[in-house]
Design a protein around this motif. Sequence first.
Motif, PDB file in Angstrom:
ATOM      1  N   UNK A 183       0.821  -1.220   0.000  1.00 44.43           N
ATOM      2  CA  UNK A 183       0.000   0.000   0.000  1.00 44.43           C
ATOM      3  C   UNK A 183       0.853   1.267   0.000  1.00 44.43           C
ATOM      4  N   UNK A 184       1.910   1.237  -0.794  1.00 42.14           N
ATOM      5  CA  UNK A 184       2.767   2.411  -0.915  1.00 42.14           C
ATOM      6  C   UNK A 184       3.818   2.548   0.150  1.00 42.14           C
ATOM      7  N   UNK A 185       3.913   1.594   1.074  1.00 44.23           N
ATOM      8  CA  UNK A 185       4.915   1.696   2.139  1.00 44.23           C
ATOM      9  C   UNK A 185       6.296   1.288   1.652  1.00 44.23           C
ATOM     10  N   UNK A 186       6.381   0.234   0.867  1.00 45.53           N
ATOM     11  CA  UNK A 186       7.670  -0.286   0.446  1.00 45.53           C
ATOM     12  C   UNK A 186       8.330   0.552  -0.631  1.00 45.53           C
ATOM     13  N   UNK A 187       9.628   0.352  -0.763  1.00 43.88           N
ATOM     14  CA  UNK A 187      10.432   1.040  -1.772  1.00 43.88           C
ATOM     15  C   UNK A 187      11.224   0.008  -2.567  1.00 43.88           C
ATOM     16  N   UNK A 188      11.558   0.315  -3.805  1.00 38.45           N
ATOM     17  CA  UNK A 188      12.346  -0.640  -4.605  1.00 38.45           C
ATOM     18  C   UNK A 188      13.751  -0.800  -4.046  1.00 38.45           C
ATOM     19  N   UNK A 189      14.373  -1.888  -4.408  1.00 36.23           N
ATOM     20  CA  UNK A 189      15.714  -2.191  -3.886  1.00 36.23           C
ATOM     21  C   UNK A 189      16.758  -1.212  -4.393  1.00 36.23           C
ATOM     22  N   UNK A 190      16.497  -0.537  -5.518  1.00 38.23           N
ATOM     23  CA  UNK A 190      17.475   0.418  -6.045  1.00 38.23           C
ATOM     24  C   UNK A 190      17.712   1.579  -5.091  1.00 38.23           C
ATOM     25  N   UNK A 191      16.738   1.873  -4.236  1.00 37.27           N
ATOM     26  CA  UNK A 191      16.910   2.974  -3.275  1.00 37.27           C
ATOM     27  C   UNK A 191      17.977   2.659  -2.236  1.00 37.27           C
ATOM     28  N   UNK A 192      18.317   1.385  -2.068  1.00 33.37           N
ATOM     29  CA  UNK A 192      19.354   1.035  -1.107  1.00 33.37           C
ATOM     30  C   UNK A 192      20.734   1.480  -1.514  1.00 33.37           C
ATOM     31  N   UNK A 193      20.945   1.817  -2.785  1.00 38.98           N
ATOM     32  CA  UNK A 193      22.246   2.283  -3.251  1.00 38.98           C
ATOM     33  C   UNK A 193      22.363   3.806  -3.236  1.00 38.98           C
ATOM     34  N   UNK A 194      21.286   4.510  -2.854  1.00 37.71           N
ATOM     35  CA  UNK A 194      21.300   5.971  -2.840  1.00 37.71           C
ATOM     36  C   UNK A 194      22.013   6.454  -1.586  1.00 37.71           C
ATOM     37  N   UNK A 195      22.883   7.432  -1.750  1.00 36.79           N
ATOM     38  CA  UNK A 195      23.599   8.004  -0.613  1.00 36.79           C
ATOM     39  C   UNK A 195      22.619   8.821   0.229  1.00 36.79           C
ATOM     40  N   UNK A 196      22.485   8.425   1.487  1.00 34.68           N
ATOM     41  CA  UNK A 196      21.498   9.027   2.380  1.00 34.68           C
ATOM     42  C   UNK A 196      22.223   9.879   3.412  1.00 34.68           C
ATOM     43  N   UNK A 197      22.503  11.120   3.066  1.00 36.32           N
ATOM     44  CA  UNK A 197      23.217  12.023   3.969  1.00 36.32           C
ATOM     45  C   UNK A 197      22.510  13.376   3.986  1.00 36.32           C
ATOM     46  N   UNK A 198      23.003  14.246   4.862  1.00 36.41           N
ATOM     47  CA  UNK A 198      22.484  15.599   4.928  1.00 36.41           C
ATOM     48  C   UNK A 198      21.729  15.868   6.220  1.00 36.41           C
TER      49      UNK A 198
END
Length: 284
Positions: free
Chosen positions: A155-170
């Motif tokens: 129901x829109x909660x999950x995200x694709x696995x490609x987001x795991x390679x995104x740099x999550x900073x800031x």
Amino acid sequence: MTAEGHLGRLRPAAARLARFTGRTLRGEWHAIVVDPVRQLARRGLSGLLLAFVAAFGVIFFHDIAQHPTGAVWVTRLGGVKADLPLWLSLLRTPVSLYVPALDLPVWAGITQLFLAFALAELTLGRSRTLAISYATTLAGTLVARAMIAAGPGWWGFGLPAECGHVLDTGPSAAVVGLFTYLSVVRRAPVVFVLTGGSMVWESIAVPNLAGREHLIAVGSAVVLGLLHGRRERLRTLARSLLPTRAPRPALPETTEGPTIPTAPTAPTAPTAPTAPTAPTVPVR
């Protein structure tokens, strides 16, 4: 009913609404602007220590990341991704607050960063400011990992696995969390709409990982703000929920202690009879 009658009924409601709006805006002005300015005048520049550290930290890491070797070390120290081991992400999360995000302009966010930490430090204190900024950032990071692990759907909660390679900073999640917490604690609806409402609009307009984390930061800050000042109630509730042990039956108290045999006493010798005293003769 005529138009004049409708206007006559609407005028009192409009007057009450105007008075309520005026009181709300006046209270928010004092809570968000006047009180922090008074604290700044009393404490001086020492009351902005966290704001200066946060702003200069972002500028420092941004300058280092402009060089290839520096970019490698910045990534090693503060680069957080969802595909990293959890212990490594937790270890890098404090430094990731000062590492600028790749898709956001650095100099445009410095003003928001400085203002958020300055208002929070002057209003809440340093320890609580650090706790709220780190808690909201950590909540966004952990829930984002859960979304990626769940996968698309849900129901829109999950995200694709490609987001795991995104740099999550800031520091954007910390900034949003601090503004939201301040708006809840100080009862500032305008600040809440400008921060929380803008994050909702961002997540709808650009549905990416950063937008999800900003929503999580807003939600966690709202919960923390609602729990502010209710420490004693939470302690009482936690004590009532914990299982209580049944008291042990008390042992009967004995009035007399154990008798200790005593050694037999030696017989006392008979006392010798005393000699009678001579009568006294009166002296003439």
